[in-house]
Design an enzyme around this catalytic site. Sequence first.
Site, short mmCIF file in Angstrom:
data_model
loop_
_atom_site.label_atom_id
_atom_site.label_comp_id
_atom_site.label_asym_id
_atom_site.label_seq_id
_atom_site.Cartn_x
_atom_site.Cartn_y
_atom_site.Cartn_z
N GLY A 11 -25.34 -11.71 7.90
CA GLY A 11 -24.55 -12.16 9.05
C GLY A 11 -23.06 -12.14 8.74
N ASP A 65 -16.87 -18.40 0.64
CA ASP A 65 -17.61 -19.66 0.54
C ASP A 65 -17.22 -20.51 1.75
OD1 ASP A 65 -19.51 -21.26 -0.77
OD2 ASP A 65 -17.92 -22.58 -1.47
N LYS A 162 -16.98 -14.66 18.56
CA LYS A 162 -16.97 -15.65 17.48
C LYS A 162 -15.77 -15.38 16.56
CE LYS A 162 -19.48 -17.45 13.49
NZ LYS A 162 -20.60 -17.32 12.54
P1 ITT Z 1 -23.52 -16.40 0.11
O1 ITT Z 1 -23.11 -17.66 -0.65
O2 ITT Z 1 -24.47 -15.53 -0.64
O3 ITT Z 1 -22.32 -15.65 0.63
P2 ITT Z 1 -24.52 -18.26 2.09
O4 ITT Z 1 -25.07 -18.02 3.45
O5 ITT Z 1 -25.25 -19.23 1.20
O6 ITT Z 1 -24.33 -16.83 1.41
P3 ITT Z 1 -22.22 -20.06 2.07
O7 ITT Z 1 -22.57 -20.76 0.80
O8 ITT Z 1 -20.79 -19.70 2.29
O9 ITT Z 1 -23.02 -18.71 2.24
O10 ITT Z 1 -22.69 -20.88 3.32
C1 ITT Z 1 -23.12 -22.21 3.27
C2 ITT Z 1 -24.04 -22.46 4.45
O11 ITT Z 1 -23.26 -22.43 5.64
C3 ITT Z 1 -25.15 -21.43 4.61
O12 ITT Z 1 -26.33 -22.10 4.99
C4 ITT Z 1 -24.66 -20.53 5.74
O13 ITT Z 1 -25.73 -20.02 6.52
C5 ITT Z 1 -23.79 -21.49 6.55
N1 ITT Z 1 -22.68 -20.77 7.16
C6 ITT Z 1 -21.70 -20.06 6.52
N2 ITT Z 1 -20.88 -19.48 7.41
C7 ITT Z 1 -21.35 -19.82 8.64
C8 ITT Z 1 -20.98 -19.49 9.95
O14 ITT Z 1 -19.96 -18.70 10.21
N3 ITT Z 1 -21.71 -20.00 10.96
C9 ITT Z 1 -22.77 -20.80 10.73
N4 ITT Z 1 -23.20 -21.14 9.53
C10 ITT Z 1 -22.51 -20.65 8.48
#
Ligand code: ITT
Length: 182
Positions: A11, A65, A162
């Site tokens: 995503g 992050d 978005k």
């Molecule tokens: P990577 O660390 O491998 O990049 P991740 O999805 O775990 O993937 P993050 O640690 O940055 O990434 O994200 C923390 C949580 O927040 C994770 O559950 C994401 O799905 C959610 N998240 C991050 N960006 C978001 C967005 O734009 N909209 C909704 N949820 C988001």
Amino acid sequence: MKLKVITSNPGKVAEYQKAFDELGIEMEHYRLPYDEVQTSDLEEVVNKGMDEIIAKGVRDFIVDDTGLFIDSLKGFPGVWSAYAQKTIGNKGILKLMDGVEDRGAEFRCCIGCDLDGKRLVVVGVCRGVITEEAKGTDGFGYDPIFSPDGKLTFAEMSVEDKNRISHRGNAVRHLIEELKTI
Ligand code: ITT
């Protein structure tokens, strides 16, 4: 030009691709696990992650992050957003918010970009509210329960819409400004 997006989350890659399309920069989804240190500081996670990735010999990449910080939960899930999403999920967050009047929250996105041997780290924020119920099927993670204006959730918006207002879109705009100066 091609930039690797180092993430487990497709995503995020779709959002970066849309955001960088107009600059003619192609995004490559690159899966390389790296340690996300437990700290209350998104920038520290990104900087340590970048050190580790560069030490593995990978260059010209983006890492991201992101956390969702809910006012009435004193910033939870914040830096534990990935763990909270995997365990209690959006249902659990809505349960914690049951009957809570103050729905204010913000997404914070920290991007680390390594390009031509230079490091740029930028942050983008998006304020909004936690909705009363999950709505929409687009996006990922917390998108169905977060609305930037109390109307549509991120999961009810196209990637373009978005990006126009999101934490990641704002961080990308800062990054593009910085890239113009190097
Ligand atoms: P990577 O660390 O491998 O990049 P991740 O999805 O775990 O993937 P993050 O640690 O940055 O990434 O994200 C923390 C949580 O927040 C994770 O559950 C994401 O799905 C959610 N998240 C991050 N960006 C978001 C967005 O734009 N909209 C909704 N949820 C988001």
